[in-house]
Design an enzyme around this catalytic site. Structure first.
Site, PDB file in Angstrom:
ATOM      1  N   SER A   1       0.836  -1.187   0.000  1.00 36.33           N
ATOM      2  CA  SER A   1       0.000   0.000   0.000  1.00 36.33           C
ATOM      3  C   SER A   1       0.882   1.253   0.000  1.00 36.33           C
ATOM      4  O   SER A   1       1.788   1.362  -0.809  1.00 36.33           O
ATOM      5  CB  SER A   1      -0.969  -0.054   1.191  1.00 36.33           C
ATOM      6  OG  SER A   1      -1.960   0.941   1.121  1.00 36.33           O
TER       7      SER A   1
ATOM      8  N   ASP B   1      -8.615  -4.602  -6.627  1.00 30.55           N
ATOM      9  CA  ASP B   1      -8.069  -3.686  -5.617  1.00 30.55           C
ATOM     10  C   ASP B   1      -7.989  -2.286  -6.225  1.00 30.55           C
ATOM     11  O   ASP B   1      -7.370  -2.089  -7.274  1.00 30.55           O
ATOM     12  CB  ASP B   1      -6.692  -4.171  -5.173  1.00 30.55           C
ATOM     13  CG  ASP B   1      -6.089  -3.336  -4.058  1.00 30.55           C
ATOM     14  OD1 ASP B   1      -6.754  -2.398  -3.568  1.00 30.55           O
ATOM     15  OD2 ASP B   1      -4.944  -3.630  -3.658  1.00 30.55           O
TER      16      ASP B   1
ATOM     17  N   HIS C   1      -7.737  -5.509  -0.726  1.00 35.69           N
ATOM     18  CA  HIS C   1      -6.493  -4.757  -0.521  1.00 35.69           C
ATOM     19  C   HIS C   1      -5.641  -5.330   0.611  1.00 35.69           C
ATOM     20  O   HIS C   1      -4.448  -5.036   0.686  1.00 35.69           O
ATOM     21  CB  HIS C   1      -6.827  -3.291  -0.226  1.00 35.69           C
ATOM     22  CG  HIS C   1      -5.635  -2.397  -0.099  1.00 35.69           C
ATOM     23  ND1 HIS C   1      -4.763  -2.149  -1.143  1.00 35.69           N
ATOM     24  CD2 HIS C   1      -5.145  -1.694   0.963  1.00 35.69           C
ATOM     25  CE1 HIS C   1      -3.812  -1.324  -0.744  1.00 35.69           C
ATOM     26  NE2 HIS C   1      -4.015  -1.038   0.532  1.00 35.69           N
TER      27      HIS C   1
END
Length: 407
Positions: A230, A299, A336
């Site tokens: 991320s 995602d 995610h």
């Protein structure tokens, strides 16, 4: 099925697995040794989440719960015996950033907070002698933590483009149009004279430690692997190119080492786009630099920023929606989540379709921080919590919060 992500021919094939040939022929179908290697590095990233103190009622909110010596084992990383943590990395930002990225203790807390300006952002580790035998070289790992809260930050973060020169070293002159994301660069390069932990930026902390380790192991075969998920993946991308551009992957000039510059590889998961096409070209211009991006279908984070930015890495596409163990369709959160990503890596079958766990990775891990597994599996959601949330009964009979070891 392999019983451990560290087993296989990794020691003999590490240059190939590290991207020497840009992973040609290894991604579809996904090579078993590469699959195992990605899972091992993913667990080193997951350790940053599992060790992060997110309790805002604690004066140590935003710090690491564990010390150098037990972080990897306490977080359950299978490679805990193969690496030793040598340095913690702290970050701040010169720009306002979402709370999801910098989590601070509540302002009203009575005990003095460990920091009001900084967060623990990851660590540097180096392969132990045991790890060298398993990996085939002395691997230096830089692991960057991502966000710990909701994904609302993708709408709130500062996507303003700024010159990439701070991470391109001498190559900046040849790439004057390369730009990167201002918010990511700020977290990576900001210092704060009022913070005990960020008088030096996260960037400077990492470069100093990598150079120290390269000096220490100057006569050995080494590699540098920068990992993140991320927002941490964005920092890993900046860090990887910075290491190569500024020669931190080279033995010190003052030494008599005959070792060449070591390869630097970023292995990132669910990464936002960091820079533009000119930054991608600059990234690709370094012969010792590679990047592999594990990207899950559905995602949303890798699609941000939506305009003007591109992915710099070779893509390994997975689809957790194919897993018979997970609810389908997934949610924004589960699509995610890093543990769900690792579940996907363990079972990805590429263009052949379907899903089959090729390594013995416990499916219960998919519910570690989210609610992803189907109800037929007796695994509660979000089950990873510290015992009694780190409340300990002291000798005087009173309960107290014991949630840090080393800062």
């Amino acid at each position: 099925m392999s019983s451990s992500p560290m087993l296989g021919g990794i020691a003999d094939r590490w240059r190939e697995l590290h991207g020497q040939d840009s992973w040609n022929g290894l991604l579809d179908p996904l090579d078993l040794d590469l699959r195992s290697s990605i899972l091992s590095y993913g667990e080193l990233v997951q350790a940053t989440y599992d060790s992060f103190n997110r309790e805002r009622r604690s004066p140590h909110a935003g710090a690491c719960v564990y010390g150098h010596g037990d972080l990897l084992a306490a977080a359950g990383a299978s490679a805990a015996g193969s690496y030793a943590v040598t340095k913690f990395v702290y970050a701040t930002s010169g720009l306002p950033v979402p709370e999801a990225f910098l989590l601070l203790p509540l302002p009203s807390l009575l005990p003095p907070a460990w920091s009001r300006e900084s967060n623990w952002m990851g660590y540097v580790a180096v392969a132990t002698d045991e790890g060298v035998a398993a990996l085939g070289r002395r691997d230096i790992v830089v692991a960057w933590r991502g966000t710990v809260e909701s994904l609302e930050w993708v709408n709130d973060f500062d996507f303003t483009p700024v010159p990439a020169a701070p991470v391109l070293g001498a190559a900046a002159a040849a790439n004057p149009r390369a730009i990167v994301h201002r918010g990511f660069l700020s977290v990576y390069t900001s210092s704060n004279k009022d913070s005990k932990y960020n008088k030096a930026s996260a960037r400077d902390q990492v470069l100093e430690e990598v150079r120290r380790l390269m000096e220490l192991y100057k006569d050995e075969v080494t590699s540098i692997t920068v990992v993140g998920h991320s927002l941490g993946a964005s920092l890993a991308t900046l860090n990887a190119v910075d290491i190569v551009a500024n020669g931190a992957n080279c033995p010190p000039a003052s030494s008599s080492s005959s070792q060449p510059p070591c390869p630097v590889t970023a292995i990132v998961f669910a990464s936002p786009r960091v820079g533009d096409g000119f930054f991608k070209a600059a990234f690709a211009s370094f012969p010792d630099l590679r990047a592999l991006h594990v990207k899950n279908a559905g995602d949303v984070v890798p699609m941000y920023p939506p305009l003007g930015y591109v992915d710099v890495a070779v893509k390994l596409r997975i689809s957790t929606s194919r897993s018979p163990y997970l609810r389908s369709p997934g949610t924004i959160e589960t699509l995610h989540n890093l543990e769900c990503y690792l579940h996907g890596v363990a079972g990805e079958q590429g263009s052949a379709g379907g899903f089959k766990l090729e390594v013995d990775r416990d499916v219960a891990l998919a519910n570690k921080g989210v609610d992803a597994l189907k109800d037929k599996y007796p695994v509660p959601p979000r089950w990873w919590v510290s015992k009694n949330r780190c409340m300990v009964k002291d000798a005087d009979g009173h309960w107290a919060l014991h949630d840090f070891e080393q800062i």
